[in-house]
Design an enzyme around this catalytic site. Structure first.
Site: not given
Length: 293
Positions: A6, A9-11, A14, A29, A128, A169
């Site tokens: 779904i 990203g950078e991390f 998910v 995640k 954030d 997050d």
């Protein structure tokens, strides 16, 4: 059991997944690569886990359930929100040329202000806040609505179809007191100007979240693409200076509230509870669904 991917990203990634034993759907995640000691990725993962563990259940914060490591890869099990992100909702509105109603904007603002009030009450700052980190959930309200309907609850029309906005997050979370480690910057498009200073007043980090929330709701209201720097858009400097264009399609009250949230001086911004009061929502109030439970 993985259902679908779904987000990415950078991390990391998910995925939507169903637990084999309890049958519930969760958002899992995972880091993209096995983490190494003392790296930025490890610090981000551990911040999110510690912040999640510190939070009890709150309606407007995405719930953390569990975390574990397999072969160096970190897995974080969170509540699954079926409505996607506010960022995706804004992109769809831009594509369709559809403005959000003032009632929708006030609901977004009210829900996330309530989430921030809870987070700040834990002596933490999110750092954030942005549309991509605000998730939308319908499932919980649908369950409560059906239960109330069975009991003959008379105000059903007001409860049906309500989206619940939740703060997600916590990879940039920072304590408001007692740590010398400098807080890590979030998305530059929504970041408060004081976070660019060499000396950061830790006790004012909660006000930085308010600035980011103000710009987030302004983006939803204006459908403007937030610039990353002054080269990206000349209005970058004026936005960081708290000079929001007046949005004539919305009330003066809403315009004034958003302008107060993005004042350059953090001491003059409202707190999360002040935002709730301005919206006519008593802070830390009990919802009808919570009263029912």
């Amino acid at each position: 059991v993985e259902i679908e991917r779904i987000a990415c990203g950078e991390f990391g990634v998910v995925k939507k997944a169903r637990h084999r034993l309890d049958g519930m759907v969760y958002a899992i995640k995972t880091t993209k690569k096995p983490l190494k000691d003392n790296t930025r990725s490890e610090k981000t993962a551990m911040k999110e886990i510690f912040a999640g563990a510190a939070m009890m259940k709150h309606k407007h914060v995405v719930r953390y359930y569990n975390s574990w490591v397999e072969a160096g890869t970190v897995f974080i099990q969170n509540e699954f929100c079926d409505g996607g992100s506010l960022g995706s909702l804004i992109e769809a509105a831009r594509a369709e040329g559809r403005l959000f109603s003032e009632a929708e904007l006030r609901r977004m603002l009210r829900d996330i202000a309530a989430g921030l009030q809870y987070v700040h009450g834990k002596d933490l700052a999110h750092l954030d806040v942005k549309p991509g980190n605000i998730l939308i959930c319908h499932q919980e309200e649908e369950v409560v609505t059906s239960e109330l309907g069975e009991l003959g609850y008379c105000d059903m029309e007001d409860m049906e179809g309500e989206a619940v906005y939740k703060l997600a997050d916590f990879g940039h979370v920072a304590p408001l007191h007692g740590q010398e480690v400098e807080p890590e910057e979030g998305d530059c498009r929504y970041m408060a100007p004081e976070l660019l200073c060499l000396v950061i007043r830790r006790e004012k980090l909660a006000a930085a979240d308010i600035f980011s929330l103000g710009l987030t709701i302004f983006e939803a209201a204006s459908l403007m693409v937030m610039p990353r720097n002054s080269l990206d858009d000349p209005c970058y400097e004026s936005l960081k200076a708290g000079q929001l264009p007046h949005l004539s399609q919305y009330s003066d009250d809403l315009n004034s509230l958003l302008a107060s949230m993005v004042r350059p001086d953090p001491d003059t911004r409202p707190r999360a509870e002040d935002v709730l009061t301005s919206l006519g929502q008593p802070p830390a109030s009990v919802s009808r669904s919570e009263l029912y439970r």
